[in-house]
Design an enzyme around this catalytic site. Structure first.
Site, PDB file in Angstrom:
ATOM      1  N   THR A  33       0.964  -1.140  -0.147  1.00  0.00           N
ATOM      2  CA  THR A  33       0.050   0.020  -0.054  1.00  0.00           C
ATOM      3  C   THR A  33       0.870   1.127   0.002  1.00  0.00           C
ATOM      4  O   THR A  33       1.935   1.213   0.608  1.00  0.00           O
ATOM      5  CB  THR A  33      -0.859  -0.007   1.241  1.00  0.00           C
ATOM      6  OG1 THR A  33      -1.751  -1.054   1.372  1.00  0.00           O
ATOM      7  CG2 THR A  33      -1.690   1.472   1.312  1.00  0.00           C
ATOM      8  N   PHE A  74       1.247   5.265   0.747  1.00  0.00           N
ATOM      9  CA  PHE A  74       0.685   6.079   1.692  1.00  0.00           C
ATOM     10  C   PHE A  74       1.176   7.468   1.322  1.00  0.00           C
ATOM     11  O   PHE A  74       2.468   7.625   0.933  1.00  0.00           O
ATOM     12  CB  PHE A  74       0.953   5.810   3.251  1.00  0.00           C
ATOM     13  CG  PHE A  74       0.349   4.639   3.817  1.00  0.00           C
ATOM     14  CD1 PHE A  74      -0.897   4.728   4.500  1.00  0.00           C
ATOM     15  CD2 PHE A  74       0.635   3.345   3.538  1.00  0.00           C
ATOM     16  CE1 PHE A  74      -1.691   3.584   4.900  1.00  0.00           C
ATOM     17  CE2 PHE A  74      -0.061   2.082   4.147  1.00  0.00           C
ATOM     18  CZ  PHE A  74      -1.244   2.211   4.681  1.00  0.00           C
TER      19      PHE A  74
END
Length: 277
Positions: free
Chosen positions: A172, A174
């Site tokens: 992921t 960020f």
């Protein structure tokens, strides 16, 4: 006093893990929603915001791209977090005792092979870290949770199995956001510039707008579109490019982009995460 970072989710969430990786000495502020994260920084309850924008398996995070341009904040860093899934339970519980596990709906399919092999039932939870907190309270000896090692540490659970995800690439991205734009050159892996724009209502506007990046040799690593204000005719684009706005090729490309856009806004200039490549 250390600056506080706001994130969406419970303590132990992967967003919390991103905060620790980015600023290990900063206190964190868990928030219920992404809007709450933005409001926390606006109100001064937090100084920075950590927001997930995209996942290598599931694509972009819903609603984030419409929040970014309207937040009034700027991207100052990006952080890539490898989503490592651990199965955890209450102390003293063995893996053979686990009959079901709970986790966020996005996390459960990523460990489908591990769960099927052991005949463990999957049950959806609103939040994986929240499910860990609930398990610590309710004392269920036959239930486990899929979450991060950080969640197990925070809630006093024991990790029974680590890295149980079916695929080892799930990551992921960020964004660390601040009310202040930072244009300084920093980092050892180059700079990334993120901006949003809306093309003018003329034929082939997007094609012409993109031409400047090609002719100036500027690498565009992302281009995404989404409707603006619920309109089918007003489309906004979000783009990431390699380089700094003061680099001559980038400056020429952005100048050319300006001819074909009705709106153009820089959302951040920040160092590329070494894990980007």
């Amino acid at each position: 006093m250390s600056k506080r970072i706001a994130f969406q989710g419970e303590l132990g969430a992967y967003s919390h893990e991103a905060c620790v990786a980015a600023r290990p000495d900063h206190p964190v502020l868990p928030c219920r929603t992404f809007d709450d994260v933005i409001d926390a920084v606006r109100s001064g309850a937090a100084d920075l915001a950590m927001l997930p924008v995209e996942n290598s398996t599931y694509g972009r995070v819903a609603d984030i791209h419409s929040l970014l341009p309207n937040s009034g904040f700027y991207i100052i860093e990006e952080h890539f977090v490898r989503v490592r899934i651990s199965l955890m339970a209450r102390p003293g519980v063995a893996l053979e005792d686990i009959e079901k596990v709970r986790a966020h709906m996005v996390l459960l399919p990523q460990a489908r092979g591990f769960l099927a092999q052991r005949g463990i039932t999957a049950e959806t939870a609103v939040d994986s870290a929240g499910a860990a907190a609930e398990l610590a309270r309710n004392g269920d000896q036959h239930c486990g949770v899929l979450a991060s090692d950080l969640a197990a540490e925070i809630y006093g659970l024991e990790v029974l199995a680590r890295d149980i995800e079916d695929h080892g690439h799930n990551t992921t991205r960020f964004l660390l956001m601040s009310p202040d734009l930072d244009l300084t050159r920093r980092g050892a892996h180059g700079m990334i510039t993120t901006f949003v724009f809306e093309v003018r209502n003329i034929p082939a506007a997007l094609y012409k707008a993109m031409g400047g990046f090609a002719t100036n040799g500027v690498n565009m690593t992302k281009l995404e579109s989404y409707m603006k204000n619920g309109s089918f005719t007003a489309t906004q684009f979000l783009a990431d490019i390699e380089g700094h706005p003061e680099d001559a090729p980038v400056k020429r490309a952005l100048d050319e982009l300006g001819y074909f856009t009705s709106e153009l806004e820089i959302l951040g200039v920040y160092p590329a995460d070494p894990r980007r490549s």
